[in-house]
Design an enzyme around this catalytic site. Sequence first.
Site, PDB file in Angstrom:
ATOM      1  N   ARG A  41       5.259  34.218  11.560  1.00 48.65           N
ATOM      2  CA  ARG A  41       5.352  34.689  10.174  1.00 48.65           C
ATOM      3  C   ARG A  41       4.658  36.030   9.965  1.00 48.65           C
ATOM      4  O   ARG A  41       4.163  36.317   8.864  1.00 48.65           O
ATOM      5  CB  ARG A  41       4.792  33.651   9.188  1.00 48.65           C
ATOM      6  N   ARG A  45       4.731  37.308   3.502  1.00 47.96           N
ATOM      7  CA  ARG A  45       4.094  37.395   2.198  1.00 47.96           C
ATOM      8  C   ARG A  45       2.684  37.963   2.191  1.00 47.96           C
ATOM      9  O   ARG A  45       2.183  38.338   1.140  1.00 47.96           O
ATOM     10  CB  ARG A  45       4.081  36.008   1.548  1.00 47.96           C
ATOM     11  N   ARG A  54      10.437  42.405  -1.787  1.00 45.33           N
ATOM     12  CA  ARG A  54      10.988  41.182  -2.367  1.00 45.33           C
ATOM     13  C   ARG A  54      11.102  41.299  -3.889  1.00 45.33           C
ATOM     14  O   ARG A  54      12.076  40.831  -4.482  1.00 45.33           O
ATOM     15  CB  ARG A  54      10.142  39.972  -1.987  1.00 45.33           C
ATOM     16  N   ASP A  91      15.290  32.179   8.636  1.00 44.18           N
ATOM     17  CA  ASP A  91      14.774  30.848   8.338  1.00 44.18           C
ATOM     18  C   ASP A  91      15.489  29.837   9.213  1.00 44.18           C
ATOM     19  O   ASP A  91      16.669  30.021   9.554  1.00 44.18           O
ATOM     20  CB  ASP A  91      14.985  30.510   6.860  1.00 44.18           C
ATOM     21  N   TYR A 165      15.273  17.956   7.438  1.00 40.54           N
ATOM     22  CA  TYR A 165      15.619  18.595   6.168  1.00 40.54           C
ATOM     23  C   TYR A 165      17.036  18.227   5.738  1.00 40.54           C
ATOM     24  O   TYR A 165      17.301  18.016   4.557  1.00 40.54           O
ATOM     25  CB  TYR A 165      15.491  20.110   6.287  1.00 40.54           C
TER      26      TYR A 165
END
Length: 356
Positions: A41, A45, A54, A91, A165
């Site tokens: 990652r 963020r 973003r 993702d 998921y």
Amino acid sequence: MHSVSPDRDKIGAGARPESDRPLLAVLRGERHDPPPIWLMRQAGRYLPEYRALRAEKGGFLALCYDPVAASEITLQPIRRFGFDGAILFSDILVIPQALGQDLWFEAGEGPRLAPELLDGDLSGLVADAQILTPIFETVRRVVAELPAETTMLGFAGSPWTVATYMVAGQGSKDQGATRSLAYRDPVAFQRLIDAIIAATVDYLCGQIDAGVEAVQLFDSWAGSLAPDEFRRWVVAPNRQIVDALRSRRPATPIIGFPKGIGEKLPIYAAETTVDAMGLDETMDPVWADSVLPKDLPVQGNLDPLALLAGGDGLAAAVRGIRAAFPRRPHVFNLGHGILQQTPVSHVAQLLAMIRA
């Protein structure tokens, strides 16, 4: 351990010249001091430039399918820190989308998929592999701009984690719905797993053809299974992916990252035959070094919270991990993804310590 040929096939390699890429060399079995470094990652963020992009572009999933934005995000940490590897910004849940599920992200709650596949039945879904095409364009754009010494990394979710998921329609603490289905109707669940395997192999081959030089299989929920179920739903599907990639794209190193598997580590390494093992932050690196084949490269395993804390605690953790692998090929990384609140200065501190 499978030995990856140093003579990279030219499928998807484009015009990028061969050079000494430390990360790629380590994944092929060489030892480098200092070790190459990238962070799970690392594009995301915690970076102010990501947050600005973003805010301009919109939601996370839209960014994943926008090659211009996704390539920029992939390159941001390379420009700022000079990591040895660039990891594709995407993702793991794009595979369920390619298989026909709807995917969206709820603010503050994470991914949602519909319909839920509580019976494992895919027959009502309409698959569309073309949805992944923009991701391959992202790879091509990144590779065209990468420094010669930087390895391009692709990835996919491992079948078990992706299935959790797809079945529940969201993440869960114990993967109970999916574990129950696997016990209740293993034939139906196997069909779901097989569909994920096939889609994942094609997806990773597409990434490699676009210029990816090594791939990582993320199995975030591998630690939730009993031993026999672990072999059936984690080890066997990952081995099928490894075998298929070795057949179709034999020069590409494969990193296995099964989070939370503890004492099952040597089983996973031996039976999946991945080219490198990713270690999560709960794994004792000294123990891992003692139980894994001596020439198998490892990656990891700094606690993301140590990086968040910085200072003396971070320095001590880094020293401990490096000391645990005195002779083994080692890629320095986190034991899981970098936390959103991590100060950029702590990442700079980490790189300075590794490269001192």
